[in-house]
Design an enzyme around this catalytic site. Structure first.
Site, PDB file in Angstrom:
ATOM      1  N   GLU A   1     -13.901   1.649  11.458  1.00 14.79           N
ATOM      2  CA  GLU A   1     -15.095   1.107  10.786  1.00 14.79           C
ATOM      3  C   GLU A   1     -15.456  -0.275  11.334  1.00 14.79           C
TER       4      GLU A   1
ATOM      5  N   HIS B   1      -8.015   9.529   9.302  1.00 19.18           N
ATOM      6  CA  HIS B   1      -6.897  10.474   9.258  1.00 19.18           C
ATOM      7  C   HIS B   1      -6.704  10.940   7.827  1.00 19.18           C
TER       8      HIS B   1
ATOM      9  N   TYR C   1     -16.448  -3.528   3.656  1.00 23.28           N
ATOM     10  CA  TYR C   1     -15.118  -3.041   4.064  1.00 23.28           C
ATOM     11  C   TYR C   1     -14.856  -3.347   5.551  1.00 23.28           C
TER      12      TYR C   1
ATOM     13  N   GLY D   1       0.829  -1.214   0.000  1.00 22.91           N
ATOM     14  CA  GLY D   1       0.000   0.000   0.000  1.00 22.91           C
ATOM     15  C   GLY D   1       0.853   1.250   0.000  1.00 22.91           C
TER      16      GLY D   1
ATOM     17  N   LYS E   1     -12.248  -6.102   7.299  1.00 25.56           N
ATOM     18  CA  LYS E   1     -11.206  -5.634   8.227  1.00 25.56           C
ATOM     19  C   LYS E   1     -11.297  -6.351   9.584  1.00 25.56           C
TER      20      LYS E   1
ATOM     21  N   THR F   1      -9.156  -0.519  11.452  1.00 23.46           N
ATOM     22  CA  THR F   1      -9.941   0.710  11.296  1.00 23.46           C
ATOM     23  C   THR F   1     -11.090   0.825  12.295  1.00 23.46           C
TER      24      THR F   1
ATOM     25  N   SER G   1      -1.230  -0.720 -12.878  1.00 25.08           N
ATOM     26  CA  SER G   1      -2.322   0.203 -13.125  1.00 25.08           C
ATOM     27  C   SER G   1      -2.177   0.778 -14.537  1.00 25.08           C
ATOM     28  N   SER G   2      -3.299   1.207 -15.130  1.00 28.00           N
ATOM     29  CA  SER G   2      -3.202   1.768 -16.486  1.00 28.00           C
ATOM     30  C   SER G   2      -2.680   3.204 -16.451  1.00 28.00           C
TER      31      SER G   2
ATOM     32  N   ALA H   1      -5.255  -1.808   0.847  1.00 29.51           N
ATOM     33  CA  ALA H   1      -6.671  -2.152   0.972  1.00 29.51           C
ATOM     34  C   ALA H   1      -7.474  -1.471  -0.116  1.00 29.51           C
ATOM     35  N   GLN H   2      -8.635  -2.031  -0.410  1.00 38.73           N
ATOM     36  CA  GLN H   2      -9.685  -1.274  -1.094  1.00 38.73           C
ATOM     37  C   GLN H   2     -10.268  -0.481   0.063  1.00 38.73           C
TER      38      GLN H   2
HETATM   39  P1  NAP Z   1      -5.373   4.564   0.314  1.00 36.74           P
HETATM   40  O1  NAP Z   1      -4.827   5.935   0.099  1.00 36.74           O
HETATM   41  O2  NAP Z   1      -6.617   4.163  -0.364  1.00 36.74           O
HETATM   42  O3  NAP Z   1      -4.214   3.514  -0.060  1.00 36.74           O
HETATM   43  C1  NAP Z   1      -4.492   2.157  -0.189  1.00 36.74           C
HETATM   44  C2  NAP Z   1      -3.288   1.472  -0.783  1.00 36.74           C
HETATM   45  O4  NAP Z   1      -3.589   0.087  -0.992  1.00 36.74           O
HETATM   46  C3  NAP Z   1      -2.870   2.034  -2.155  1.00 36.74           C
HETATM   47  O5  NAP Z   1      -1.471   2.013  -2.250  1.00 36.74           O
HETATM   48  C4  NAP Z   1      -3.471   1.021  -3.109  1.00 36.74           C
HETATM   49  O6  NAP Z   1      -2.840   0.959  -4.370  1.00 36.74           O
HETATM   50  C5  NAP Z   1      -3.202  -0.248  -2.326  1.00 36.74           C
HETATM   51  N1  NAP Z   1      -3.975  -1.396  -2.821  1.00 36.74           N
HETATM   52  C6  NAP Z   1      -5.294  -1.475  -3.058  1.00 36.74           C
HETATM   53  N2  NAP Z   1      -5.612  -2.694  -3.517  1.00 36.74           N
HETATM   54  C7  NAP Z   1      -4.452  -3.405  -3.593  1.00 36.74           C
HETATM   55  C8  NAP Z   1      -4.115  -4.703  -4.009  1.00 36.74           C
HETATM   56  N3  NAP Z   1      -5.027  -5.546  -4.479  1.00 36.74           N
HETATM   57  N4  NAP Z   1      -2.818  -5.099  -3.921  1.00 36.74           N
HETATM   58  C9  NAP Z   1      -1.869  -4.254  -3.477  1.00 36.74           C
HETATM   59  N5  NAP Z   1      -2.133  -2.991  -3.078  1.00 36.74           N
HETATM   60  C10 NAP Z   1      -3.402  -2.573  -3.135  1.00 36.74           C
HETATM   61  O7  NAP Z   1      -5.597   4.303   1.885  1.00 36.74           O
HETATM   62  P2  NAP Z   1      -4.929   5.045   3.144  1.00 36.74           P
HETATM   63  O8  NAP Z   1      -5.842   6.130   3.561  1.00 36.74           O
HETATM   64  O9  NAP Z   1      -3.516   5.295   2.881  1.00 36.74           O
HETATM   65  O10 NAP Z   1      -5.086   3.895   4.244  1.00 36.74           O
HETATM   66  C11 NAP Z   1      -4.055   2.923   4.441  1.00 36.74           C
HETATM   67  C12 NAP Z   1      -4.645   1.722   5.138  1.00 36.74           C
HETATM   68  O11 NAP Z   1      -5.192   2.103   6.401  1.00 36.74           O
HETATM   69  C13 NAP Z   1      -5.772   1.034   4.395  1.00 36.74           C
HETATM   70  O12 NAP Z   1      -5.665  -0.355   4.651  1.00 36.74           O
HETATM   71  C14 NAP Z   1      -7.042   1.579   5.040  1.00 36.74           C
HETATM   72  O13 NAP Z   1      -8.082   0.639   4.922  1.00 36.74           O
HETATM   73  C15 NAP Z   1      -6.568   1.740   6.474  1.00 36.74           C
HETATM   74  N6  NAP Z   1      -7.208   2.792   7.239  1.00 36.74           N
HETATM   75  C16 NAP Z   1      -7.248   4.071   6.753  1.00 36.74           C
HETATM   76  C17 NAP Z   1      -7.801   5.076   7.533  1.00 36.74           C
HETATM   77  C18 NAP Z   1      -7.850   6.501   7.050  1.00 36.74           C
HETATM   78  O14 NAP Z   1      -8.625   7.279   7.619  1.00 36.74           O
HETATM   79  N7  NAP Z   1      -7.051   6.898   6.071  1.00 36.74           N
HETATM   80  C19 NAP Z   1      -8.330   4.779   8.814  1.00 36.74           C
HETATM   81  C20 NAP Z   1      -8.241   3.462   9.265  1.00 36.74           C
HETATM   82  C21 NAP Z   1      -7.668   2.479   8.481  1.00 36.74           C
HETATM   83  P3  NAP Z   1      -3.295   1.964  -5.554  1.00 36.74           P
HETATM   84  O15 NAP Z   1      -2.569   3.269  -5.288  1.00 36.74           O
HETATM   85  O16 NAP Z   1      -2.808   1.257  -6.769  1.00 36.74           O
HETATM   86  O17 NAP Z   1      -4.780   2.122  -5.484  1.00 36.74           O
HETATM   87  O1  G4F Z   2     -14.589  10.206   3.969  1.00 38.13           O
HETATM   88  P1  G4F Z   2     -15.388   8.966   4.051  1.00 38.13           P
HETATM   89  O2  G4F Z   2     -15.627   8.218   2.793  1.00 38.13           O
HETATM   90  O3  G4F Z   2     -14.666   8.075   5.135  1.00 38.13           O
HETATM   91  P2  G4F Z   2     -15.164   6.807   5.997  1.00 38.13           P
HETATM   92  O4  G4F Z   2     -16.320   6.145   5.384  1.00 38.13           O
HETATM   93  O5  G4F Z   2     -15.300   7.268   7.409  1.00 38.13           O
HETATM   94  O6  G4F Z   2     -13.918   5.823   5.840  1.00 38.13           O
HETATM   95  C1  G4F Z   2     -12.587   6.309   6.022  1.00 38.13           C
HETATM   96  O7  G4F Z   2     -12.240   6.196   7.375  1.00 38.13           O
HETATM   97  C2  G4F Z   2     -12.213   4.845   7.886  1.00 38.13           C
HETATM   98  C3  G4F Z   2     -11.841   4.941   9.365  1.00 38.13           C
HETATM   99  O8  G4F Z   2     -13.003   5.096  10.130  1.00 38.13           O
HETATM  100  C4  G4F Z   2     -11.194   4.061   7.094  1.00 38.13           C
HETATM  101  F1  G4F Z   2     -11.092   2.799   7.578  1.00 38.13           F
HETATM  102  C5  G4F Z   2     -11.588   4.030   5.631  1.00 38.13           C
HETATM  103  O9  G4F Z   2     -10.573   3.347   4.894  1.00 38.13           O
HETATM  104  C6  G4F Z   2     -11.678   5.467   5.122  1.00 38.13           C
HETATM  105  O10 G4F Z   2     -10.382   6.023   5.137  1.00 38.13           O
HETATM  106  O11 G4F Z   2     -16.821   9.263   4.693  1.00 38.13           O
HETATM  107  C7  G4F Z   2     -16.944   9.886   5.955  1.00 38.13           C
HETATM  108  C8  G4F Z   2     -18.404  10.189   6.206  1.00 38.13           C
HETATM  109  C9  G4F Z   2     -19.343   9.005   5.975  1.00 38.13           C
HETATM  110  O12 G4F Z   2     -20.299   9.000   7.002  1.00 38.13           O
HETATM  111  C10 G4F Z   2     -20.038   9.324   4.651  1.00 38.13           C
HETATM  112  O13 G4F Z   2     -21.353   8.791   4.535  1.00 38.13           O
HETATM  113  O14 G4F Z   2     -18.808  11.191   5.270  1.00 38.13           O
HETATM  114  C11 G4F Z   2     -20.070  10.833   4.737  1.00 38.13           C
HETATM  115  N1  G4F Z   2     -20.210  11.512   3.446  1.00 38.13           N
HETATM  116  C12 G4F Z   2     -21.125  12.468   3.154  1.00 38.13           C
HETATM  117  N2  G4F Z   2     -21.006  12.874   1.884  1.00 38.13           N
HETATM  118  C13 G4F Z   2     -19.481  11.299   2.341  1.00 38.13           C
HETATM  119  C14 G4F Z   2     -19.982  12.158   1.353  1.00 38.13           C
HETATM  120  N3  G4F Z   2     -18.436  10.447   2.106  1.00 38.13           N
HETATM  121  C15 G4F Z   2     -17.870  10.480   0.879  1.00 38.13           C
HETATM  122  N4  G4F Z   2     -16.808   9.672   0.634  1.00 38.13           N
HETATM  123  N5  G4F Z   2     -18.350  11.302  -0.130  1.00 38.13           N
HETATM  124  C16 G4F Z   2     -19.405  12.138   0.049  1.00 38.13           C
HETATM  125  O15 G4F Z   2     -19.811  12.879  -0.843  1.00 38.13           O
END
Ligand code: NAP
Ligand code: G4F
Length: 337
Positions: free
Chosen positions: A129, A181, A151, A10, A155, A127, A37-38, A84-85
């Protein structure tokens, strides 16, 4: 000097960027895994590509052989699984892919560690979530999981299989339970990035309208730079474990919109309710509206984390305030014009 070697699955994502920067500063050799990726997948990490302590490999969490071969050849001290997705809404459209990456992909890494070298330390990106629909007003490592999406469910599997491998095979395998974050490098379709980017463009006449989904869910938002420091610390402990990483403060999406508008000096007036809620600017023009296409089949209404275990054991706490995070994101967006 012998440098530690880390693999980051990731690496091309938001946290991948911040963790790579952090580990390179700590003198690690970082092996990042990118998938095919393309388009160019390495935009965020382009500044590291020519550094001699940064190596990039092709791999994919859905391809067990690639995971095994990379771990076998790199011989890492530590593996950080950030791959992750990661979009909750999208997981309802691609549930099987999400489970293959976010759940089975993690098991594939653990199996590789078990068979290649049980001394490798492993971090799993869990997470908030996973808490999902919760009655708890603040969630800790002891709060019961009740995920509300493919999702979150995938997790939970990843979290528990990481604990299983820790207990069954004595592997140093730890889970972070990270609350939301953000940063300037956040993906475009997450709500904070969408709000900051759109309102900055609207203020500067480059976009007409911002369309959102649920305005009333509550999130505990921190800065990714702070959170990768916690991730690193989790793997530097004497014992493996699970840690909530959060600020302990939350607000609604609408409050986040209002804070952003205030920072960029955009006057908003809210009107209506439900799907007919909207906001107008000083000239009476509608610049924010709500569309049900951005709602999810199930919502997580309330997330607020109790990071007291991290404070006690990791000596970690969030340093960057939400206002400072938004200001940094706004400044970054302005530079993109
Ligand atoms: P992100 O920006 O979406 O990055 C996800 C990474 O996973 C990207 O490098 C993506 O590659 C890669 N990936 C997706 N599918 C893959 C596959 N099949 N094989 C290998 N790599 C793959 O997410 P992030 O915000 O940095 O979050 C990092 C991790 O923390 C994730 O696991 C997320 O679920 C978790 N998390 C995030 C938050 C948050 O608020 N940011 C909170 C809690 C947990 P591509 O660039 O090619 O898409
Ligand atoms: O920004 P979000 O898509 O983040 P969400 O669903 O909280 O998930 C993120 O945080 C998780 C940690 O708790 C991670 F595990 C996960 O990988 C990701 O990084 O949505 C935040 C909130 C949701 O309640 C959503 O329903 O915003 C609400 N929302 C309202 N309008 C929207 C929108 N979310 C998105 N993405 N786009 C909208 O237009």
């Amino acid at each position: 000097m012998i440098r530690k070697k880390a693999i980051i699955f990731g690496v091309t994502g938001q946290d991948g960027y911040y963790l790579t920067k952090f580990l390179l500063k700590k003198n690690y050799v970082v092996h990042g895994i990118k998938r095919r990726s393309s388009s160019v997948p390495t935009n965020r990490i382009s500044s590291f590509l020519n550094q001699k302590n940064f190596k990039i490999h092709y791999g994919d969490l859905t391809d067990t052989s690639s995971i095994y071969n990379i771990i076998k050849s790199v011989k890492p001290d530590e593996i950080y699984n950030l791959a992750a997705q990661s979009h909750v809404g999208v997981s309802f459209y691609t549930p099987i892919f999400t489970a293959n990456v976010n759940a089975i992909g993690v098991l594939s890494i653990l199996e590789a560690i078990r068979t290649i070298n049980k001394q490798i330390k492993f971090y799993q990106a869990g997470t908030s979530e996973m808490f999902g629909k919760t009655n708890s007003r603040i969630q800790s490592e002891k709060t019961i999981f009740n995920p509300q999406s493919p999702y979150g469910s995938a997790k939970v599997f990843a979290h528990q299989i990481t604990q299983n491998y820790r207990d069954a095979y004595n592997i140093f395998a730890s889970n972070g339970i990270l609350f939301n974050h953000e940063s300037p490098f956040r993906g475009d379709n997450f709500v904070t990035k969408k709000i900051v980017s759109s309102l900055t463009k609207i203020k500067n006449g480059k976009q007409k309208k911002l369309v959102l989904g649920n305005l009333y869910s509550r999130r505990d938002w921190g800065h990714a730079a702070d959170y990768v420091e916690a991730i690193y610390k989790i793997l530097q402990q004497k014992k493996p474990g699970d840690f909530v990483i959060a600020t302990g403060r939350e607000c609604t999406i609408k409050e986040f919109v209002n804070k952003t508008a205030k920072i960029i000096n955009l006057k908003l007036k809210w009107k209506g309710s439900g799907l007919n809620e909207f906001a107008i600017d000083q000239s009476g023009r509608t610049i924010i509206s709500v569309d049900k296409k951005y709602f999810r089949p199930l919502e997580v209404d309330y997330l607020r984390g109790d990071a007291s275990k991290a404070k006690r054991i990791l000596k970690w706490k969030a340093k960057i305030s939400l206002d400072d995070l938004i200001k940094e994101m706004v400044n970054y967006e302005k530079k993109q014009f």
